[in-house]
Write an enzyme that holds these catalytic residues in place. Structure first.
Site, PDB file in Angstrom:
ATOM      1  N   HIS A 193      34.767  57.342  42.563  1.00 19.87           N
ATOM      2  CA  HIS A 193      36.206  57.366  42.265  1.00 19.87           C
ATOM      3  C   HIS A 193      36.973  56.410  43.164  1.00 19.87           C
ATOM      4  CE1 HIS A 193      35.459  60.851  44.980  1.00 19.87           C
ATOM      5  NE2 HIS A 193      36.221  60.089  45.691  1.00 19.87           N
ATOM      6  N   CYS A 492      21.124  39.856  31.545  1.00 22.27           N
ATOM      7  CA  CYS A 492      22.305  40.497  30.950  1.00 22.27           C
ATOM      8  C   CYS A 492      22.696  41.790  31.658  1.00 22.27           C
ATOM      9  CB  CYS A 492      22.085  40.765  29.461  1.00 22.27           C
ATOM     10  SG  CYS A 492      20.752  41.919  29.129  1.00 22.27           S
TER      11      CYS A 492
END
Ligand code: PEP
Ligand code: MG
Length: 565
Positions: A193, A492
């Protein structure tokens, strides 16, 4: 202060970069949590303790609700979750039971929360990240009970860099970016967070910084959220030069518009990872030249039943039309583990280790029709849009799987490739390439499986860092196989979004780099400042390192010299 870091005797502390930007300012630290409460030897008066407990919980919950009301966006949501957790019936009931049995309110709080924190930690992933919230609530309630100052961040009077073990959402959400100009934490991963809020507020941020605990409040530090470093008491003139360099790099970013080449014109395709047609259209606003990874499972994450061939073809054609004439690589469904699809029955929800279970291409072995219908849909989308997409399979582990997939894709007139995400596939990349037209290295899963560390775990973020030399060694091996076979090999995973690491991957001679669209500009602008020779030297230096931090530092040292032919 004894034990604190002495000036100018240390190199930088290294962590995981989260929000780019360079800042130089004094350190502030949050107000300490109250000391742990010892167990009482004599029983307390349950009625008096219950009254104290309910009053303290009430005050803490009210303060947290007030903070949630003052915040906006994701910060407000996170704060609302913390406020709700403060009055969660389960932990309150556990504490009340202990109080009724004679435990003092402080001890009952500590014990009840410790029990729930252990359960959350055991569940791993996002639930484990909630342990910080639980401990924050314990500290706030305890401080209220013992008359200790409210733990957390006191807003500074002048621009400062906040260093902490980790921040509670309650503290992180209310940071003022004008005063807290940098953020470094010892714990937490790129999805914690703290990282989410730092991104939202645009505060340069580095997480998982080893050794940060020794840096005292008031120490001048230089934080670099691009490289992932915290430099203790640097020479002020050198710090000013670093800030000027970062500012001119940021200015160059604004002007870079592609295509991907090094300063000496070595070509690297810069592509975007997208989830659906809308994301592909949004990516056309960036300098991305095409799509290096369409995660088809994300197009249908909420579908209760398998989408029809027509529905699938429509979704894929949208992506193809966003980049007419450009390269688009479509990955077949990567279902299972962290991306369960309700309509894919072969992925067992009862698996003990879903990341090692029936996921990705393994689903096709159990349900060949699913892949067949998807390839039909991709071929139809190609026809409808006049495009020639490449297709690749996720989670390939053996040359036999690659051969099987290639045969099925070619039968639909599609050019087949596979993702290299499993160390076994990296080790046999040359034999896999004998069957397919291209490879794409998925560094997120390759790091997870190479390091035997859950990519969802914030606690293990340092292990799943794609700069881990063991991971880089496997990527280099795959690149070499591509060079030898004369076939394209791209990357990727998130590694391709890190401008410094993108240079290292270029030095290994990967032919394309595909990342979140937002990262493409920074990667391209960085590549334009270095030569292929430098990229090769940076790759060599990183590969010769013994740790992720050493690899990052060694590559940075090579790449920050002036351009060299
Ligand atoms: C990867 O594993 O690096 C990758 C690109 O695939 P995903 O993140 O979708 O698992
Ligand atoms: Mg993957």
């Amino acid at each position: 202060m004894p034990g604190m870091t002495s000036p100018r005797t240390h190199g930088p502390l290294w962590g995981v970069p989260v929000v780019p930007g360079v800042r130089y300012a004094p350190v502030i630290r949050p107000e300490a949590a109250p000391p742990p409460v010892p167990a009482a030897s004599t029983p307390a008066d349950p009625d008096a303790e219950a009254t104290r407990f309910e009053a303290a919980v009430g005050v803490v919950a009210e303060r947290l609700r007030g903070r949630a009301a003052r915040a906006t966006g994701p910060a407000a949501e996170l704060l609302a979750v913390t406020a709700a957790l403060a009055t969660d019936k389960a932990w309150l009931a556990a504490a009340r039971t202990r109080i009724a049995g004679g435990a003092p309110a402080e001890w009952a709080t500590a014990e009840a929360i410790a029990g729930f924190a252990e359960i959350f930690a055991g569940l791993g992933g996002l639930m484990a990240e909630r342990v910080t919230d639980l401990n924050d609530i314990r500290d706030r309630v305890t401080a209220e009970l013992v008359g200790w100052p409210e733990p957390g961040v006191t807003p500074p009077d002048s621009p400062s860099i906040l260093c902490a073990d980790d921040l509670s959402p309650a503290d992180a959400a209310l940071l003022d970016p004008a005063l807290v100009v940098g953020l470094a934490t010892t714990l937490g991963g790129p999805t914690s967070h703290t990282a989410i809020i730092a991104r939202q507020l645009g505060i340069p941020c580095v997480v998982a910084v080893a050794g940060l605990g020794g840096v005292a409040a008031g120490t001048m530090v230089l934080i670099d959220g691009t490289r992932g470093t915290v430099l203790i008491e640097p020479d002020p003139a050198a710090a000013a030069a670093e800030i000027a360099r970062a500012e001119s790099e940021a200015a160059a970013l604004a002007y870079w518009s592609g295509p991907g080449v090094t300063a000496d014109d070595h070509r690297v395709e810069l592509l975007a990872n997208v989830a659906d047609g809308a994301a592909a259209r949004a990516a056309t606003a960036t300098p991305a030249e095409g799509v290096g990874l369409l995660r088809t499972e994300l197009c249908f994450l909420h579908a209760g039943a398998e989408p029809t061939v027509e529905e699938q073809a429509g979704a894929y054609a949208e992506v193809l039309r966003a980049f007419p004439g450009g390269k688009v690589v479509i990955r077949t469904f990567d279902a299972g583990s962290d991306k369960p699809l309700a309509f894919v029955g072969a992925t067992g929800s009862d698996e003990a280790n879903p990341a090692l279970g029936v996921r990705g291409y393994r689903v096709s072995a159990a349900d060949r029709g699913l892949l067949e219908r998807q390839l039909t849909a991709i071929a139809r989308a190609a026809e409808q849009s006049g495009a020639a997409p490449w297709v690749m399979a996720p989670m390939i582990a053996t040359p036999a799987e690659a051969a099987e997939f290639a045969e099925q894709a070619r039968a639909h007139g599609l050019s087949p490739g596979v993702m290299i995400e499993v160390p076994a596939a990296a080790l046999l990349a040359d034999r896999i390439l004998a069957h397919v037209d291209f490879l794409s290295v998925g560094t997120n899963d390759l790091a997870q499986y190479t390091m035997a560390a859950d990519r969802m775990s914030a606690e293990l973020a340092a292990l799943t860092d794609p700069w881990q030399p063991a991971v880089l060694a496997l990527v280099a091996m795959v690149a070499r196989a591509g060079r030898d076979a004369g076939k394209p090999v791209g990357a990727c995973g998130e590694a391709a979004a890190d401008p410094l690491l993108a240079c290292v991957l270029t030095g290994m001679e990967l032919t394309s780099l595909s990342s979140a669209p937002a990262a493409v500009r920074a990667v391209g602008a960085r590549l334009a400042t270095v030569s292929l020779a430098q990229c090769r030297d940076a790759a060599e230096a990183a590969l010769a390192s013994s740790s992720a931090a050493e690899a990052r530092a060694a590559a940075a040292a090579v790449l920050e010299q002036g351009i060299r032919e």
